[in-house]
Design a protein around this motif. Structure first.
Motif, mmCIF file in Angstrom:
data_model
loop_
_atom_site.group_PDB
_atom_site.id
_atom_site.type_symbol
_atom_site.label_atom_id
_atom_site.label_comp_id
_atom_site.label_asym_id
_atom_site.label_seq_id
_atom_site.Cartn_x
_atom_site.Cartn_y
_atom_site.Cartn_z
ATOM 1 N N UNK A 193 0.876 -1.176 0.000
ATOM 2 C CA UNK A 193 0.000 0.000 0.000
ATOM 3 C C UNK A 193 0.910 1.222 0.000
ATOM 4 N N UNK A 194 1.232 1.704 -1.207
ATOM 5 C CA UNK A 194 2.335 2.652 -1.361
ATOM 6 C C UNK A 194 1.974 3.673 -2.435
ATOM 7 N N UNK A 195 1.674 4.892 -2.022
ATOM 8 C CA UNK A 195 1.297 5.954 -2.949
ATOM 9 C C UNK A 195 2.496 6.652 -3.594
ATOM 10 N N UNK A 196 3.692 6.219 -3.274
ATOM 11 C CA UNK A 196 4.873 6.811 -3.891
ATOM 12 C C UNK A 196 5.803 7.434 -2.874
ATOM 13 N N UNK A 197 7.053 7.718 -3.287
ATOM 14 C CA UNK A 197 8.092 8.128 -2.335
ATOM 15 C C UNK A 197 7.866 9.467 -1.664
ATOM 16 N N UNK A 198 7.056 10.333 -2.245
ATOM 17 C CA UNK A 198 6.855 11.663 -1.668
ATOM 18 C C UNK A 198 5.509 11.809 -0.959
ATOM 19 N N UNK A 199 4.811 10.705 -0.813
ATOM 20 C CA UNK A 199 3.482 10.765 -0.177
ATOM 21 C C UNK A 199 3.614 10.578 1.331
ATOM 22 N N UNK A 200 2.829 11.308 2.125
ATOM 23 C CA UNK A 200 2.945 11.184 3.586
ATOM 24 C C UNK A 200 2.639 9.783 4.125
ATOM 25 N N UNK A 201 1.733 9.060 3.458
ATOM 26 C CA UNK A 201 1.343 7.720 3.931
ATOM 27 C C UNK A 201 2.405 6.713 3.480
ATOM 28 N N UNK A 202 3.550 6.773 4.134
ATOM 29 C CA UNK A 202 4.681 5.939 3.725
ATOM 30 C C UNK A 202 4.595 4.551 4.351
ATOM 31 N N UNK A 203 4.807 3.497 3.558
ATOM 32 C CA UNK A 203 4.843 2.153 4.148
ATOM 33 C C UNK A 203 6.028 1.940 5.088
ATOM 34 N N UNK A 204 6.987 2.869 5.088
ATOM 35 C CA UNK A 204 8.119 2.761 6.013
ATOM 36 C C UNK A 204 7.648 2.769 7.463
ATOM 37 N N UNK A 205 6.531 3.434 7.724
ATOM 38 C CA UNK A 205 6.049 3.496 9.104
ATOM 39 C C UNK A 205 5.597 2.121 9.587
ATOM 40 N N UNK A 206 5.075 1.280 8.668
ATOM 41 C CA UNK A 206 4.690 -0.073 9.042
ATOM 42 C C UNK A 206 5.927 -0.920 9.343
ATOM 43 N N UNK A 207 6.948 -0.778 8.506
ATOM 44 C CA UNK A 207 8.187 -1.523 8.715
ATOM 45 C C UNK A 207 8.840 -1.137 10.035
ATOM 46 N N UNK A 208 8.937 0.162 10.302
ATOM 47 C CA UNK A 208 9.590 0.617 11.529
ATOM 48 C C UNK A 208 8.789 0.211 12.764
ATOM 49 N N UNK A 209 7.467 0.230 12.659
ATOM 50 C CA UNK A 209 6.642 -0.204 13.789
ATOM 51 C C UNK A 209 6.855 -1.681 14.081
ATOM 52 N N UNK A 210 6.866 -2.501 13.042
ATOM 53 C CA UNK A 210 7.069 -3.941 13.226
ATOM 54 C C UNK A 210 8.429 -4.216 13.837
ATOM 55 N N UNK A 211 9.455 -3.534 13.324
ATOM 56 C CA UNK A 211 10.806 -3.735 13.854
ATOM 57 C C UNK A 211 10.888 -3.349 15.329
ATOM 58 N N UNK A 212 10.245 -2.234 15.694
ATOM 59 C CA UNK A 212 10.301 -1.799 17.085
ATOM 60 C C UNK A 212 9.536 -2.760 17.982
ATOM 61 N N UNK A 213 8.359 -3.189 17.551
ATOM 62 C CA UNK A 213 7.581 -4.130 18.354
ATOM 63 C C UNK A 213 8.344 -5.440 18.561
ATOM 64 N N UNK A 214 9.034 -5.892 17.516
ATOM 65 C CA UNK A 214 9.842 -7.111 17.665
ATOM 66 C C UNK A 214 11.005 -6.877 18.621
#
Length: 382
Positions: free
Chosen positions: A4-25
Motif C-alpha cells: 500500500x504505497x502511494x509513492x516516495x513523496x506521499x505522507x502515507x509511507x509504508x516505512x512506518x509499518x516496517x519501523x513499527x514492526x521492527x520496534x515491536x519485535x
C-alpha cells in the motif's frame, strides 16, 4: 502490507509499518506467548461489497491495472490518493487484515486483535478519500454485525474526522461512531461537528468532538473522558472497534493538535479498560494516520500492540539500541531514547466543573448537550 504505497513523496509511507514492526519485535511484544501474528489476506470482491459499491471496487481494479488512467470522480488518481500498480490488491489486503481480526473474535480464538496497518477511515462506500481506498474498520464492523453481534461501538481518535466510517453507518442504530478530532474549521475533511448525530433512524448513533487547534494532552484526555466512556457504557456494545491514528502528536506536520506519545498511550489504555468493563474485553484496534515515521508512529503503535496484548510497555523503557541504529543507518535520523516523552498527561475531570470561557470546554459541552439526552444522560452531570 507495505504494498500500500502511494509513492516516495506521499505522507502515507509504508516505512512506518516496517519501523513499527521492527520496534515491536525489538521490544519483544510480538514474541509474547499470548500473541499470534496472523497473515492478512486479500479480501474478496464479495466481502468488500458488504460495504463498498461494486462499481467502485471495479474502478479501483481498473486504476490499479492502468495507473495512467485515473478516475478522479471516484477519488482515484488524485493528489491525496495517487494511482499505483496493484492498488486493489494492496488495499484489499489491509481490509483483509481487519477481517481476520473480526473473524478471530467471532470464533472465540481471541478477545482482542490489532491491525495497525488499517484504520482507513476516510474511505466511503463509493469513493476514495484522504489516503484511504477501502474502509477496513467498516468492513470488520459489518462482518461482526452479519454474524450476530447486536451492537458495535467505533471510537476514532485520529486527528482527522472519521467521516467515511461515520457515513457508512450514518443511519444504522446498531453502530455508535464517536470521533474525537481537530475541528473541521482548521483541518481536512472539514466535517464532524456536535450537531452531526446520525440519520433519521439512528439519531445519536454518530457523535463528534471537534477539538480546537492546539489542544494538548490535558484537553484531549479531558474531552475523551467527558464523552466517550459515558456514551459507550450507555450504548452497551458487544465489541469495540477503535482507530488510533497518531497524527494528533505535536510533531506531526499535517495537523495542529499538540498531544504526546504518552497521551496517546493513555487513551489506548482507557479504551482497553472500557472494553473490559462493557464487552468482556472484545476489542479490535486499528492504526490510521500518523506521518512522523521515526519519533511518533512506531512508538505509539508499539504501545498499542502491547496494551492489546495485556502487557503495556512502561514509558521509561529504553528504545532498543538495534532499532535506533537501524534508523540512523537507513534514515540518517536520531531515534528517541525512551518509549515515552516524560509528558504531563494529567487531565481535569469534567466533574470538577465546566468553564464557559474555555474553547475546549465549549466544544465538549456542545457535544454533550447534543448527544447525551438521546441516551438518557444529563449533559451537565453524567
Amino acid at each position: 502490507m507495505s504494498a500500500y504505497n502511494f509513492g516516495p513523496n506521499h505522507p502515507m509511507s509504508p516505512k512506518r509499518l516496517d519501523l513499527t514492526t521492527r520496534l515491536a519485535r525489538g521490544l519483544g511484544i510480538l514474541d509474547l506467548p499470548q500473541v499470534d501474528v496472523v497473515q492478512a489476506y486479500v479480501a474478496s470482491d464479495d466481502e468488500l461489497a458488504t460495504v463498498h459499491e461494486r462499481d467502485y471496487i471495479a474502478a479501483v481494479r481498473r486504476v490499479g491495472d492502468e495507473p495512467a488512467n485515473p478516475e478522479p470522480s471516484r477519488g482515484l488518481g488524485t493528489e491525496d490518493d495517487p494511482a499505483f500498480p496493484g492498488m486493489h490488491q494492496a488495499s484489499a489486503r489491509i481490509a483483509g487484515g481487519s477481517m481476520v481480526a473480526a473473524n478471530a473474535i467471532l470464533d472465540g480464538s481471541t478477545p482482542r486483535a490489532v491491525n495497525f496497518g488499517g484504520g482507513m477511515h476516510h474511505a466511503f462506500a463509493g469513493k476514495a478519500s484522504g489516503f484511504c481506498i477501502y474502509n477496513d474498520a467498516a468492513l470488520a464492523i459489518t462482518r461482526l454485525l452479519a454474524q450476530g453481534v447486536a451492537r458495535v461501538a467505533y471510537i476514532d481518535i485520529d486527528a482527522h474526522h472519521g467521516d467515511g466510517t461515520e457515513s457508512i453507518f450514518w443511519d444504522d442504530p446498531r453502530v455508535l461512531t464517536i470521533s474525537l478530532h481537530e475541528t473541521g474549521m482548521t483541518l481536512f475533511p472539514g466535517t464532524g461537528f456536535a450537531n452531526d448525530l446520525g440519520g433519521a433512524n439512528a439519531q445519536g448513533s454518530a457523535v463528534n468532538v471537534a477539538l480546537p487547534a492546539g489542544t494538548s494532552d490535558a484537553g484531549w484526555l479531558r474531552a475523551f473522558h467527558a464523552v466517550v466512556p459515558q456514551l459507550v457504557e450507555a450504548f452497551g456494545p458487544e465489541v469495540i472497534v477503535s482507530q488510533h491514528g497518531c497524527d494528533s502528536h505535536r510533531a506531526d506536520e499535517l495537523t495542529h493538535l499538540n498531544t504526546s506519545v504518552d497521551g496517546q498511550r493513555e487513551a489506548a489504555l482507557s479504551i482497553a479498560a472500557l472494553a473490559d468493563k462493557v464487552c468482556e474485553g472484545r476489542w479490535i484496534a486499528t492504526g490510521g494516520g500518523g506521518y512522523n515515521i521515526v519519533s511518533v508512529v512506531p512508538r505509539v503503535w508499539s504501545h498499542l500492540m502491547a496494551i492489546v496484548a495485556g502487557r503495556p510497555v512502561p514509558l521509561r523503557t529504553p528504545v532498543p539500541a538495534a532499532w535506533r541504529s537501524h534508523v540512523a543507518e537507513k534514515y540518517g535520523q536520531h531515534a528517541p531514547l525512551l518509549m515515552g516523552e516524560d509528558a504531563d498527561t494529567w487531565w481535569r475531570s469534567w466533574e470538577v466543573g465546566y468553564n464557559p470561557s474555555d474553547a475546549l470546554d465549549r466544544t465538549v459541552m456542545a457535544t454533550r448537550k447534543a448527544a447525551f439526552p438521546l441516551y438518557g444522560l444529563d449533559p451537565w452531570f453524567d
